[in-house]
Design an enzyme around this catalytic site. Structure first.
Site, PDB file in Angstrom:
ATOM      1  N   HIS A   1     -34.698  36.691 -45.579  1.00 57.35           N
ATOM      2  CA  HIS A   1     -35.357  37.598 -46.049  1.00 57.35           C
ATOM      3  C   HIS A   1     -34.664  38.219 -47.195  1.00 57.35           C
ATOM      4  O   HIS A   1     -34.960  38.839 -48.111  1.00 57.35           O
ATOM      5  CB  HIS A   1     -35.838  38.781 -45.146  1.00 57.35           C
ATOM      6  CG  HIS A   1     -36.281  37.734 -44.321  1.00 57.35           C
ATOM      7  ND1 HIS A   1     -35.859  38.428 -42.701  1.00 57.35           N
ATOM      8  CD2 HIS A   1     -37.681  37.804 -44.092  1.00 57.35           C
ATOM      9  CE1 HIS A   1     -36.934  36.977 -42.120  1.00 57.35           C
ATOM     10  NE2 HIS A   1     -38.198  37.162 -42.388  1.00 57.35           N
TER      11      HIS A   1
ATOM     12  N   GLN B   1     -45.984  27.086 -47.731  1.00 61.74           N
ATOM     13  CA  GLN B   1     -46.298  27.786 -47.840  1.00 61.74           C
ATOM     14  C   GLN B   1     -46.553  28.766 -49.923  1.00 61.74           C
ATOM     15  O   GLN B   1     -47.561  29.295 -49.892  1.00 61.74           O
ATOM     16  CB  GLN B   1     -46.279  29.361 -47.179  1.00 61.74           C
ATOM     17  CG  GLN B   1     -46.349  30.673 -47.216  1.00 61.74           C
ATOM     18  CD  GLN B   1     -45.702  31.292 -46.627  1.00 61.74           C
ATOM     19  OE1 GLN B   1     -46.640  31.514 -45.652  1.00 61.74           O
ATOM     20  NE2 GLN B   1     -44.430  32.115 -46.556  1.00 61.74           N
TER      21      GLN B   1
ATOM     22  N   PHE C   1     -35.962  40.831 -39.543  1.00 61.63           N
ATOM     23  CA  PHE C   1     -34.828  39.934 -41.001  1.00 61.63           C
ATOM     24  C   PHE C   1     -33.278  39.825 -40.733  1.00 61.63           C
ATOM     25  O   PHE C   1     -33.160  39.812 -39.852  1.00 61.63           O
ATOM     26  CB  PHE C   1     -34.676  41.750 -41.461  1.00 61.63           C
ATOM     27  CG  PHE C   1     -35.878  41.953 -42.231  1.00 61.63           C
ATOM     28  CD1 PHE C   1     -37.395  41.552 -43.025  1.00 61.63           C
ATOM     29  CD2 PHE C   1     -36.119  43.514 -43.337  1.00 61.63           C
ATOM     30  CE1 PHE C   1     -37.805  41.781 -42.645  1.00 61.63           C
ATOM     31  CE2 PHE C   1     -36.790  43.486 -43.472  1.00 61.63           C
ATOM     32  CZ  PHE C   1     -37.522  43.558 -43.548  1.00 61.63           C
TER      33      PHE C   1
HETATM   34  P1  AMP Z   1     -41.454  35.250 -42.515  1.00 60.80           P
HETATM   35  O1  AMP Z   1     -41.072  36.729 -42.034  1.00 60.80           O
HETATM   36  O2  AMP Z   1     -40.566  34.288 -42.011  1.00 60.80           O
HETATM   37  O3  AMP Z   1     -42.618  35.166 -42.313  1.00 60.80           O
HETATM   38  O4  AMP Z   1     -40.544  35.560 -43.948  1.00 60.80           O
HETATM   39  C1  AMP Z   1     -40.516  36.199 -44.841  1.00 60.80           C
HETATM   40  C2  AMP Z   1     -40.579  35.232 -45.963  1.00 60.80           C
HETATM   41  O5  AMP Z   1     -38.630  35.024 -46.199  1.00 60.80           O
HETATM   42  C3  AMP Z   1     -41.524  34.495 -46.350  1.00 60.80           C
HETATM   43  O6  AMP Z   1     -41.431  34.299 -48.212  1.00 60.80           O
HETATM   44  C4  AMP Z   1     -40.409  33.535 -46.455  1.00 60.80           C
HETATM   45  O7  AMP Z   1     -40.067  31.874 -46.456  1.00 60.80           O
HETATM   46  C5  AMP Z   1     -38.859  33.424 -46.404  1.00 60.80           C
HETATM   47  N1  AMP Z   1     -37.241  33.180 -45.476  1.00 60.80           N
HETATM   48  C6  AMP Z   1     -37.473  32.632 -44.311  1.00 60.80           C
HETATM   49  N2  AMP Z   1     -36.504  32.234 -44.568  1.00 60.80           N
HETATM   50  C7  AMP Z   1     -36.285  32.728 -45.341  1.00 60.80           C
HETATM   51  C8  AMP Z   1     -34.863  31.002 -45.357  1.00 60.80           C
HETATM   52  N3  AMP Z   1     -34.231  30.691 -44.241  1.00 60.80           N
HETATM   53  N4  AMP Z   1     -34.333  31.144 -46.596  1.00 60.80           N
HETATM   54  C9  AMP Z   1     -35.006  32.018 -47.914  1.00 60.80           C
HETATM   55  N5  AMP Z   1     -36.209  32.562 -47.716  1.00 60.80           N
HETATM   56  C10 AMP Z   1     -37.004  32.568 -45.966  1.00 60.80           C
END
Ligand code: AMP
Length: 289
Positions: free
Chosen positions: A37, A153, A33
């Site tokens: 997140h 996504q 995280f």
């Molecule tokens: P992940 O753990 O990379 O699969 O991300 C989980 C969720 O967090 C997904 O919906 C991502 O788009 C979101 N997320 C990851 N990085 C960011 C960020 N910098 N800003 C906003 N949402 C994010």
């Protein structure tokens, strides 16, 4: 906060909560995280009675030569962070429970997945919608929160929810950035010091592209070239793609005359970074799809 690993226990818990008229907000993640997140979790906390966050590094969405094994993991730290943010249930399913036998049903995406990341990561979005369909059925949220950092996504999940009539509202959340503009990502830990210095140029390049539109440029090729030039001239990264597409349809546009996403993916030595901006025909940033 309660930690649940069993699929059945999670589903029964959700059913019980729904029977009590509790509204569930759900954040799907692969863990490790950062503030990107936690911002999704905080937003879910504001808008729901109960927040469920899942951590599952989904093998189905990684290609054979991608970083599934190396993907950063830290369950203990993530547990502490989720608890602090006010997550009610942290769902940590095991691979053998999610995929006990080879899948008999496979999901196919007709549109929105053969551009941007889908082009260089064949099968990635099919893996994403498969795991999300399972998680949606297990957790049965009213709302689900996804980051616009992964704009494609969001467009694909939007189609999944509409096409398969999941009774879930998709809430896109703006990209969280470091002070210097770099989009927060679990993969940023794999940048060398030099690459970390260069990486904000991705955001810089996107903004230069957007600035052209603000100043009246509408020609997609000119905007894309500007973004490529900035990245090539100011980073050691190798461009995977720079694309400007309609959003959320993700269709090619030759002129900017509707909402578009300007998106980049750049390979550094051990990390492939992505970023994007969503804006209208005047270059005004837009948040919603
Ligand atoms: P992940 O753990 O990379 O699969 O991300 C989980 C969720 O967090 C997904 O919906 C991502 O788009 C979101 N997320 C990851 N990085 C960011 C960020 N910098 N800003 C906003 N949402 C994010």
């Amino acid at each position: 906060m309660e930690i649940i690993r069993s699929l059945q226990e999670m589903q029964l818990k959700s059913l019980e909560l729904i029977r009590q008229n509790k509204q569930i907000g759900f954040v799907a993640t692969m863990g490790f995280f950062h503030e990107g997140h936690t911002n999704l979790m905080k937003r879910a906390k504001q808008e729901n009675d109960i927040v469920v966050t899942s951590i599952f590094v989904n093998p189905l969405q990684f290609g054979p030569s991608e970083d599934f094994e190396q993907y950063p993991r830290d369950e203990q730290q993530d547990t502490t962070v989720a608890e602090q943010v006010g997550v009610d249930y942290l769902f940590l399913p095991e691979i053998q429970d999610m995929y006990p036998t080879p899948l008999i049903i496979s999901m196919n995406i007709e549109d929105r997945a053969d551009v941007l990341c889908g082009r260089s990561r064949p099968g990635h979005f099919e893996g994403v919608i498969t795991v999300l369909s399972k998680l949606f059925h297990i957790i049965q949220p009213s709302k689900t929160y996804f980051g616009m950092k992964d704009a494609q996504q969001v467009a694909v999940v939007d189609a999944l929810i509409k096409d398969l009539n999941f009774p879930i509202e998709l809430i896109p959340v703006s990209t969280t950035r470091e002070k210097d503009g770099l989009a927060k990502s679990s993969r940023n830990v794999y940048l060398t010091n030099k690459e970390r210095q260069e990486a904000p140029q991705l955001y810089g390049a996107l903004n230069k592209g957007r600035k052209l539109v603000v100043d009246g440029e509408t020609n997609t090729d000119i905007i894309v070239k500007e973004v490529m030039d900035v990245i090539n001239n100011h980073t050691s990264g190798r461009i995977d793609y720079v694309e400007l597409l309609s959003y959320p349809q993700l269709e090619p546009v030759s002129v900017v005359n509707r909402p578009v996403v300007l998106a980049v993916a750049v390979h550094f030595n051990r990390a492939r970074l992505i970023d994007n901006l969503l804006f209208d025909e005047y270059g005004n940033l837009i948040k919603q799809i």
